[in-house]
Write an enzyme that holds these catalytic residues in place. Structure first.
Site, PDB file in Angstrom:
ATOM      1  N   ASP A  55       0.828  -1.204   0.000  1.00  0.00           N
ATOM      2  CA  ASP A  55       0.000   0.000   0.000  1.00  0.00           C
ATOM      3  C   ASP A  55       0.861   1.253   0.000  1.00  0.00           C
ATOM      4  O   ASP A  55       2.083   1.193   0.218  1.00  0.00           O
ATOM      5  CB  ASP A  55      -0.908   0.012   1.231  1.00  0.00           C
ATOM      6  N   TYR A 112       7.140  -9.777   6.759  1.00  0.00           N
ATOM      7  CA  TYR A 112       7.124  -8.332   6.996  1.00  0.00           C
ATOM      8  C   TYR A 112       7.704  -8.023   8.371  1.00  0.00           C
ATOM      9  O   TYR A 112       7.687  -8.863   9.281  1.00  0.00           O
ATOM     10  CB  TYR A 112       5.696  -7.793   6.966  1.00  0.00           C
TER      11      TYR A 112
END
Length: 284
Positions: free
Chosen positions: A63, A124
């Site tokens: 994003d 992540y």
């Protein structure tokens, strides 16, 4: 669905990283917004002197504001273009790309490779500090400031209740036709000597906003606003909870993407395209 490379083309794997601060995410968008995909495709077209744009497929779309250290993509190039340019392509891209995105490696991909569907996990890291003075100015674009003291042990206890295969609908922004079933392989937090708390989050795949929602729930546990059993209760409820905040994107970095051995790539590619359901789930 077949993923055979078209005759006369070569599939090329790209390993890359970027600072997401000034990007409107990975994927190309209408309206001229700056994206990682757009920058790389434009640079690739320019340095190969091609008339058409060759589209990239990425392991995980990030994003706006999210960073990547170990992103992976692939592109199918005409064999003659690859033959002419591959020796100097990496250096030419370095000279053409803006400084907040880098391609580190370019190589012909093995048979069956698909950057998205062949991946078996994505890892992540989310970084946050509870330092009363705030974030080191040199790290402000990569570390979230949380203005309550955090109990990392309590956060790890809560994280253990989220591991495994579940329907993460409570932590995802629903997308039409997409499943929210995922296998969360690792969720752990460590406080470094610098006081920064780093959360490591690894799963076979992630649905939209999943990592940032999970971190939002754990922060509520860490600062004492919720008990350590609360995130698992939210998960079991299966619906979005207004108390779960999607934390800001700048603390999140895609660190690494994992792939199986070359001989297993095609099988993984096929498996990942199948829409999953939980054991015992009905069809309707």
């Amino acid at each position: 669905m077949s993923d055979e490379v078209e005759a006369g083309f070569v599939r090329v794997r790209l390993d890359l990283s970027y600072d997401g601060s000034e990007f409107s995410g990975w994927a190309k968008q209408a309206g001229g917004r700056r994206t990682v995909q757009g920058e790389i495709e434009d640079a690739l077209r320019t340095v190969t002197r091609s008339r058409e744009t060759y589209e990239l497929t990425v392991a995980g779309r990030t994003d706006a504001g999210v960073h990547a250290r170990g992103q992976v993509a692939h592109v199918d190039l005409p064999r003659e273009v690859w033959a002419e340019h591959h020796v100097k392509l990496l250096k030419r891209l370095a000279g053409r790309l803006p400084r907040d995105v880098r391609v580190w490696a370019l190589r012909e991909a093995p048979s069956g490779f698909n950057a998205r569907f062949s991946a078996v996990w994505r890892r992540y890291a989310y970084r946050v500090t509870d330092n009363p003075g705030g974030v080191d100015p040199l790290l402000r674009g990569h570390v979230l400031w949380h203005d309550w003291p955090l109990d990392v042990d309590a956060m790890n206890e809560a994280a253990r209740g989220l591991l495994g295969e579940h329907d993460f609908a409570a932590y995802c922004k629903k997308r039409e036709g997409a499943t929210t079933i995922r296998t969360l392989q690792e969720l752990s937090l460590v406080r470094g000597e610098d006081g920064i708390v780093t959360a490591t989050v690894r799963a076979d795949a992630f649905c939209h906003n999943m990592v940032r929602s999970l971190i939002g729930a754990l922060l509520f546990v860490g600062d004492g606003h919720r008990g350590s059993d609360w995130p698992a209760k939210v998960l079991a409820a299966g619906v979005r909870d207004s108390a779960v905040h999607v934390v800001r994107p700048h603390g999140l970095t895609l660190e690494e993407v994992g792939y199986p051995a070359d001989e297993l790539l095609a099988a993984r590619n096929k498996e990942a395209r199948n829409k999953r359901s939980l054991p015992g789930a009905g069809c309707c």
